[in-house]
Design an enzyme around this catalytic site. Structure first.
Site, PDB file in Angstrom:
ATOM      1  CG  ASP A  98       0.839  -1.168   7.870  1.00 28.11           C
ATOM      2  OD1 ASP A  98       0.782  -0.663   6.761  1.00 28.11           O
ATOM      3  OD2 ASP A  98       0.752  -2.661   8.150  1.00 28.11           O
ATOM      4  CG  HIS A 113       0.882  -0.363   1.660  1.00 24.76           C
ATOM      5  ND1 HIS A 113      -0.214   0.428   2.455  1.00 24.76           N
ATOM      6  CD2 HIS A 113       1.471  -1.098   2.601  1.00 24.76           C
ATOM      7  CE1 HIS A 113      -0.318  -0.082   3.385  1.00 24.76           C
ATOM      8  NE2 HIS A 113       0.579  -0.975   3.559  1.00 24.76           N
ATOM      9  CG  HIS A 159       5.167  -2.971   6.441  1.00 26.26           C
ATOM     10  ND1 HIS A 159       5.304  -2.938   5.196  1.00 26.26           N
ATOM     11  CD2 HIS A 159       3.861  -2.511   6.677  1.00 26.26           C
ATOM     12  CE1 HIS A 159       3.900  -2.855   4.465  1.00 26.26           C
ATOM     13  NE2 HIS A 159       3.102  -2.531   5.453  1.00 26.26           N
TER      14      HIS A 159
HETATM   15 ZN    ZN Z   1       1.050  -2.427   5.012  1.00 26.32          ZN
END
Ligand code: ZN
Length: 367
Positions: free
Chosen positions: A173, A256, A272
């Protein structure tokens, strides 16, 4: 439009800081409700509870078990408990959905919120955002909160014992943060914070990237051994604070959006940060990034144990109709993919995803 930077009220990180929680909570009052995520495992719950009890009595801190989803019903349950038990603030302890439940319940009950993650698995803890799901676990809405969490506490004594995959996902991330922010700057795009990219947020995104490149591999070794080192401390801060401010006020772009597209794929059930990592590779392909930077990204993510092919994310076969749906969802109106100075179409994203996958396989063959 103005440059806007938003931050958590206070960020506390270090070994054993949970045992000193009371001193950071006194500004909010004297009685607190803590929602504990039941999925973090018995051992972690025991460790967290013991640390909390060194600082706060049962009268001062009421512990409750969080629900499975951050749903409207769960948020209402926690908000009602805050009022019923006359608590001055609420704490979320554990991972994603429990943290978001605490944030949203605090928002509706109009009390301060403290966030206590037990892993550094995403950059969500610092943000003024809660993702709401229905009871079946399907995404329902994104709630913009009035402000960022009042307090974020990262106890690295606990975080270094979390599963290594969680830290890797946080690195995935965080890896997107600078690459997306610099593209948002080029495009003069708008950020999640509702303004243009500030020098501060852009600088934090860049520092996040430099820290990952220097310390992420060593931090993975530390978390696999269950020990806390300086490299791990640096990566926990990069994953949480630098990437948190970096994505929210520094701007998002294609990585994203491609993640959002991948969530619609029936076979793609990874975390994620894992989807964002592959989305970043596809973004670099889309941008026709410098050859050296591109291969460095593949090497870095592969070393960390993050996906560099579709297969790594559970997509064994790239069925054209399914991949087309991913590309179309990634380019839906309102997606951050339009924070770019390139012309973006579903066709271009479809091709970038397939080429990133092919390059991932080629990289593996080469090494
Ligand atoms: Zn993120």
């Amino acid at each position: 439009m103005a440059n806007i930077s938003i931050f958590p009220g206070k960020y506390v990180q270090g070994r054993g800081v949970l045992s000193e929680l009371k001193e950071h909570l006194t500004a909010f009052g004297s009685r607190f409700l803590a929602v504990v995520n039941p999925t973090i495992g018995e051992e972690t719950i025991e460790r967290v509870t013991a640390a909390l009890r060194r600082s706060l009595s049962e009268d001062e801190l009421l512990l409750i078990e969080g629900g499975a989803e951050c749903s409207t019903a769960e948020i209402e349950r926690v908000a009602a408990l805050i009022c019923e038990k006359e608590c001055d603030a609420v704490l979320g302890i554990g991972g994603g959905k429990t943290l978001d439940t605490a944030k949203a319940a605090a928002h509706f009950a109009r009390v301060p919120v403290g966030i206590v993650p037990t892993a550094a698995s995403s950059d969500a803890p610092c943000s003024a955002l809660a993702v709401i799901y229905n009871e079946k676990g399907q995404l329902e809405s994104r709630l913009r909160l009035r402000r960022n969490p009042d307090l974020v506490v990262m106890d690295t004594e606990i975080i270094c014992r979390a599963p290594a995959r969680l830290l890797a996902a946080g690195i995935g991330d965080a890896f997107a943060t600078y690459i997306e922010s610099r593209r948002c700057v080029l495009a003069n795009g708008d950020t999640v914070a509702g303004g243009k990219v500030s020098l501060t947020a852009g600088g934090m995104a860049r520092l996040c990237w430099e820290t990952l490149r220097r310390d992420a591999r060593r931090a993975m070794q530390a978390v696999r051994a269950g020990v806390c080192t300086q490299a791990l401390e640096n990566i926990v801060e990069a994953n949480t604070l630098l990437s948190g401010v970096g994505f929210e006020s520094g701007g998002k772009s294609a990585a994203h959006a491609i993640h959002d597209g991948l969530t619609w794929h029936p076979a793609c059930h990874c975390m994620h940060g894992e989807k964002v990592a592959f989305g970043t590779l596809a973004e670099l392909v889309l941008e026709n990034a410098d050859e050296t930077e591109l291969w460095e990204a593949f090497a870095f993510l592969d070393d960390i144990g993050l996906p560099i092919t579709l297969e790594d994310m559970g997509i064994a076969q790239a069925v054209p109709a399914e991949m087309r749906m991913v590309a179309e969802k990634a380019t839906a109106p309102g997606e951050s993919i339009f924070n770019t100075n390139l012309t973006v179409t579903a066709d271009a994203v479809y091709d970038a995803i397939l080429l990133a996958d092919a390059l991932g396989h080629a990289y593996r063959k080469r090494v």
